[in-house]
Design an enzyme around this catalytic site. Structure first.
Site, PDB file in Angstrom:
ATOM      1  N   ARG A  29       0.888  -1.300   0.110  1.00  0.00           N
ATOM      2  CA  ARG A  29       0.016   0.008   0.089  1.00  0.00           C
ATOM      3  C   ARG A  29       0.699   1.405  -0.012  1.00  0.00           C
ATOM      4  O   ARG A  29       0.442   1.976   0.647  1.00  0.00           O
ATOM      5  CB  ARG A  29      -1.042   0.221   1.089  1.00  0.00           C
ATOM      6  CG  ARG A  29      -1.956  -1.105   1.194  1.00  0.00           C
ATOM      7  CD  ARG A  29      -3.080  -0.877   0.391  1.00  0.00           C
ATOM      8  NE  ARG A  29      -4.202  -1.527   0.662  1.00  0.00           N
ATOM      9  CZ  ARG A  29      -5.203  -1.335   1.451  1.00  0.00           C
ATOM     10  NH1 ARG A  29      -5.441  -0.051   1.706  1.00  0.00           N
ATOM     11  NH2 ARG A  29      -6.369  -2.012   1.319  1.00  0.00           N
ATOM     12  N   ARG A  33      -3.658   6.857   0.895  1.00  0.00           N
ATOM     13  CA  ARG A  33      -4.117   8.115   1.538  1.00  0.00           C
ATOM     14  C   ARG A  33      -3.174   9.109   2.307  1.00  0.00           C
ATOM     15  O   ARG A  33      -3.423  10.179   2.851  1.00  0.00           O
ATOM     16  CB  ARG A  33      -5.250   7.752   2.420  1.00  0.00           C
ATOM     17  CG  ARG A  33      -6.615   7.750   1.655  1.00  0.00           C
ATOM     18  CD  ARG A  33      -7.637   6.999   2.438  1.00  0.00           C
ATOM     19  NE  ARG A  33      -7.240   5.649   2.889  1.00  0.00           N
ATOM     20  CZ  ARG A  33      -8.042   4.761   3.407  1.00  0.00           C
ATOM     21  NH1 ARG A  33      -9.270   4.957   3.638  1.00  0.00           N
ATOM     22  NH2 ARG A  33      -7.563   3.497   3.713  1.00  0.00           N
ATOM     23  N   ARG A  42      -7.196  11.626  -5.860  1.00  0.00           N
ATOM     24  CA  ARG A  42      -8.236  10.930  -5.365  1.00  0.00           C
ATOM     25  C   ARG A  42      -9.552  11.810  -5.378  1.00  0.00           C
ATOM     26  O   ARG A  42     -10.664  11.230  -6.029  1.00  0.00           O
ATOM     27  CB  ARG A  42      -8.192  10.171  -4.045  1.00  0.00           C
ATOM     28  CG  ARG A  42      -9.097   9.653  -3.381  1.00  0.00           C
ATOM     29  CD  ARG A  42      -9.525   8.089  -3.866  1.00  0.00           C
ATOM     30  NE  ARG A  42     -10.231   7.506  -3.062  1.00  0.00           N
ATOM     31  CZ  ARG A  42     -11.566   7.721  -2.881  1.00  0.00           C
ATOM     32  NH1 ARG A  42     -12.191   8.736  -3.922  1.00  0.00           N
ATOM     33  NH2 ARG A  42     -12.460   7.134  -2.255  1.00  0.00           N
ATOM     34  N   ASP A  79      -7.067  -2.794  -7.248  1.00  0.00           N
ATOM     35  CA  ASP A  79      -7.497  -3.303  -5.874  1.00  0.00           C
ATOM     36  C   ASP A  79      -7.822  -4.704  -6.002  1.00  0.00           C
ATOM     37  O   ASP A  79      -8.110  -5.302  -7.207  1.00  0.00           O
ATOM     38  CB  ASP A  79      -8.677  -2.621  -5.418  1.00  0.00           C
ATOM     39  CG  ASP A  79      -8.746  -3.104  -3.976  1.00  0.00           C
ATOM     40  OD1 ASP A  79      -8.426  -2.538  -3.086  1.00  0.00           O
ATOM     41  OD2 ASP A  79      -9.474  -4.087  -3.835  1.00  0.00           O
ATOM     42  N   TYR A 155     -14.576 -11.736   0.412  1.00  0.00           N
ATOM     43  CA  TYR A 155     -15.172 -10.465   0.052  1.00  0.00           C
ATOM     44  C   TYR A 155     -16.619 -10.783  -0.897  1.00  0.00           C
ATOM     45  O   TYR A 155     -17.599 -10.139  -0.510  1.00  0.00           O
ATOM     46  CB  TYR A 155     -14.410  -9.512  -0.462  1.00  0.00           C
ATOM     47  CG  TYR A 155     -13.351  -9.122   0.564  1.00  0.00           C
ATOM     48  CD1 TYR A 155     -13.764  -7.884   1.336  1.00  0.00           C
ATOM     49  CD2 TYR A 155     -12.350  -9.599   0.646  1.00  0.00           C
ATOM     50  CE1 TYR A 155     -12.845  -7.344   2.289  1.00  0.00           C
ATOM     51  CE2 TYR A 155     -11.266  -8.969   1.573  1.00  0.00           C
ATOM     52  CZ  TYR A 155     -11.629  -7.862   2.312  1.00  0.00           C
ATOM     53  OH  TYR A 155     -10.792  -7.284   3.204  1.00  0.00           O
TER      54      TYR A 155
HETATM   55  O1  CP3 Z   1      -0.101   0.612  -3.152  1.00  0.00           O
HETATM   56  C1  CP3 Z   1      -0.561  -0.328  -3.442  1.00  0.00           C
HETATM   57  O2  CP3 Z   1      -0.150  -1.192  -2.596  1.00  0.00           O
HETATM   58  C2  CP3 Z   1      -1.300  -0.915  -4.448  1.00  0.00           C
HETATM   59  C3  CP3 Z   1      -2.765  -0.647  -4.342  1.00  0.00           C
HETATM   60  C4  CP3 Z   1      -3.543  -1.563  -3.588  1.00  0.00           C
HETATM   61  C5  CP3 Z   1      -4.863  -1.299  -3.053  1.00  0.00           C
HETATM   62  N1  CP3 Z   1      -5.423  -2.211  -2.391  1.00  0.00           N
HETATM   63  C6  CP3 Z   1      -5.312   0.316  -2.824  1.00  0.00           C
HETATM   64  C7  CP3 Z   1      -6.340   0.632  -2.124  1.00  0.00           C
HETATM   65  C8  CP3 Z   1      -3.478  -3.147  -2.996  1.00  0.00           C
HETATM   66  C9  CP3 Z   1      -2.409  -3.909  -3.337  1.00  0.00           C
HETATM   67  C10 CP3 Z   1      -4.375  -3.262  -2.439  1.00  0.00           C
HETATM   68  C11 CP3 Z   1      -4.840  -4.600  -2.061  1.00  0.00           C
HETATM   69  C12 CP3 Z   1      -6.105  -5.087  -1.151  1.00  0.00           C
HETATM   70  N2  CP3 Z   1      -7.329  -4.562  -1.241  1.00  0.00           N
HETATM   71  C13 CP3 Z   1      -5.828  -5.980  -0.056  1.00  0.00           C
HETATM   72  C14 CP3 Z   1      -4.972  -6.793   0.348  1.00  0.00           C
HETATM   73  C15 CP3 Z   1      -3.983  -6.180   1.188  1.00  0.00           C
HETATM   74  C16 CP3 Z   1      -4.510  -6.015   2.541  1.00  0.00           C
HETATM   75  O3  CP3 Z   1      -4.368  -4.592   3.034  1.00  0.00           O
HETATM   76  O4  CP3 Z   1      -4.960  -6.764   3.094  1.00  0.00           O
HETATM   77  C17 CP3 Z   1      -7.132  -6.134   0.430  1.00  0.00           C
HETATM   78  C18 CP3 Z   1      -7.893  -6.905   1.297  1.00  0.00           C
HETATM   79  C19 CP3 Z   1      -8.001  -4.874  -0.523  1.00  0.00           C
HETATM   80  C20 CP3 Z   1      -9.582  -4.856  -0.363  1.00  0.00           C
HETATM   81  C21 CP3 Z   1      -9.727  -3.308   0.158  1.00  0.00           C
HETATM   82  N3  CP3 Z   1      -9.707  -2.313  -0.671  1.00  0.00           N
HETATM   83  C22 CP3 Z   1     -10.236  -2.828   1.343  1.00  0.00           C
HETATM   84  C23 CP3 Z   1     -10.625  -3.704   2.613  1.00  0.00           C
HETATM   85  C24 CP3 Z   1     -10.142  -1.653   1.480  1.00  0.00           C
HETATM   86  C25 CP3 Z   1     -10.689  -0.519   2.408  1.00  0.00           C
HETATM   87  C26 CP3 Z   1      -9.784  -0.160   3.567  1.00  0.00           C
HETATM   88  C27 CP3 Z   1      -9.130   1.018   3.202  1.00  0.00           C
HETATM   89  O5  CP3 Z   1      -7.916   0.967   3.451  1.00  0.00           O
HETATM   90  O6  CP3 Z   1      -9.691   2.031   2.878  1.00  0.00           O
HETATM   91  C28 CP3 Z   1      -9.684  -1.113  -0.043  1.00  0.00           C
HETATM   92  C29 CP3 Z   1      -9.799   0.375  -0.416  1.00  0.00           C
HETATM   93  C30 CP3 Z   1      -8.360   0.701  -0.831  1.00  0.00           C
HETATM   94  N4  CP3 Z   1      -7.594  -0.175  -1.842  1.00  0.00           N
HETATM   95  C31 CP3 Z   1      -7.769   2.074  -0.822  1.00  0.00           C
HETATM   96  C32 CP3 Z   1      -6.576   1.997  -1.431  1.00  0.00           C
HETATM   97  C33 CP3 Z   1      -5.610   3.060  -1.627  1.00  0.00           C
HETATM   98  C34 CP3 Z   1      -8.208   3.162  -0.023  1.00  0.00           C
HETATM   99  C35 CP3 Z   1      -9.252   3.843  -0.858  1.00  0.00           C
HETATM  100  C36 CP3 Z   1      -9.443   5.180  -0.939  1.00  0.00           C
HETATM  101  O7  CP3 Z   1      -8.494   5.723  -1.328  1.00  0.00           O
HETATM  102  O8  CP3 Z   1     -10.382   5.945  -0.391  1.00  0.00           O
END
Ligand code: CP3
Length: 348
Positions: A29, A33, A42, A79, A155
């Protein structure tokens, strides 16, 4: 834009089993944010999914952390829920609540999923990769990724994140044959998705199995190790030289067997994994990646410094990639990330 490297690069060298000094570093990640420039993009993109489907803006946020920090890889901005989206499931990201999907609670709903349109729906992610690659120096790869079938299934079944993945586990207990059909569909779709990402230029792949830890041991083999093994085999049949990392979060002492069974090149270790286990049991078999607590970068200071040193002391004499034990947190000060990278590179 960035420094030049020998063509194989530091990350791929470490993933092929070499000891790289100082070890390569990237952060799960790493785009997101905690960066003000991410929040700006964003805000202009609309929804989170709109951002993932906009190659120009996704490429921009993929590159943002590399402009600030001396990282050894980019990870394509997307994602893990891109796969259910591509299968036609309704996926939304609700501000402050996380993902919301129209649930697929049992075998009866499987017919609603449609693999035929998936490739067209993946196309924007492939375009993001094509846009990012020319912006990076040789030797700094872009990591392509997907979720592991089990984690993505949780999910899809629950319709949201959950604390115990109970609905998916119940389905798997009550009707393993139809749950296997869902897993098989995810394996097949994810192989195509990873192959498409490599074709578009991804030089390394990572599989995220964030909920691997919620299964008892024999269920873990069936729903985590075997589907991941099939995924890795499907990719390696076409691209045998592209390294694959997997991150089976929470798998504990199953990690050794998992690494053997799945034939991954490197194992991502979560925060709870002991450095002694990583060093003595895992590192003799394969490259290890991990596992700094993301909260320590929020904390910063001496606590961060001590732990980074402990990790480097134990793991940097074997094949190792420095990373976190889970994703970077939104309230992480970017200055602390810069400090972390400098500590790992011996420049602090
Ligand atoms: O920089 C990176 O690593 C690349 C982008 C990336 C995102 N999600 C962007 C994201 C990657 C590799 C993921 C993987 C992901 N997504 C996982 C596996 C890793 C982990 O954290 O366990 C999972 C379970 C998800 C599913 C997911 N996506 C959730 C549960 C959420 C909400 C929680 C949160 O952090 O908001 C997301 C949203 C998400 N994915 C965001 C980002 C940057 C935040 C959304 C936003 O900007 O509003």
């Amino acid at each position: 834009m960035l420094r030049r490297q020998p063509s194989k690069g530091r990350l791929v060298s470490a993933l092929s089993g070499l000891v790289v000094d100082p070890p390569p570093i990237w952060l799960m990640r790493q785009a997101g944010r905690y960066l003000p420039e991410y929040r700006e993009v964003r805000a202009k993109a609309g929804s989170f999914l709109d951002l993932c489907l906009n190659p120009k803006l996704s490429a921009e946020v993929t590159l943002q952390p590399l402009r600030r920090f001396d990282l050894d890889a980019a990870i394509v901005f997307s994602d893990i829920l891109m796969v259910p989206y591509a299968l036609g499931q309704k996926v939304e990201f609700v501000e402050g609540e996380g993902p919301k999907l129209e649930p697929v609670p049992s075998g009866k709903e499987l017919a609603k999923l449609d693999r035929l349109k998936a490739e067209a729906r993946f196309a924007p992610v492939y375009e993001t990769l094509s846009r990012v690659i020319p912006e990076l120096p040789s030797g700094v790869p872009v990591i392509g990724f997907c979720g592991a079938p089990w984690t993505v299934a949780t999910y899809m079944v629950e319709g949201a994140g959950s604390k115990d993945q109970a609905q998916a586990r119940l389905w798997a207990y009550r009707d393993p044959d139809s749950f296997q059909s869902l897993i098989d569909l995810l394996v097949e779709t994810s192989i195509a998705y990873l192959l498409g990402q490599v074709k578009a230029g991804a030089g390394v792949l990572q599989i995220f199995d964030s909920w691997a830890g919620s299964l008892p041991n024999d269920e873990f083999a069936r729903w985590c190790s075997y589907p991941t093994r099939a995924l890795v085999a499907g990719v390696k049949a076409v691209y045998p030289d592209v390294p694959v990392i997997s991150f089976p979060r929470g798998c504990g002492a199953s990690a050794e067997r998992y690494a053997q069974e799945t034939k991954i090149d490197a194992i991502g270790c979560d925060t709870s994994m002991s450095l002694a286990y990583m060093c003595e049991i895992l590192q003799s078999r394969l490259t290890v990646q991990g596992n700094l607590d993301p909260l320590l970068i929020v904390a910063g200071g001496i606590h961060l410094e001590r732990r980074v040193k402990a990790i480097l002391d134990l793991l940097s004499s074997g094949p190792f990639v420095f990373n976190l034990g889970h994703g970077i947190l939104p309230d992480t000060p970017p200055d602390h990330v810069a400090k972390l990278v400098a500590l790992v590179k011996g420049k602090a």
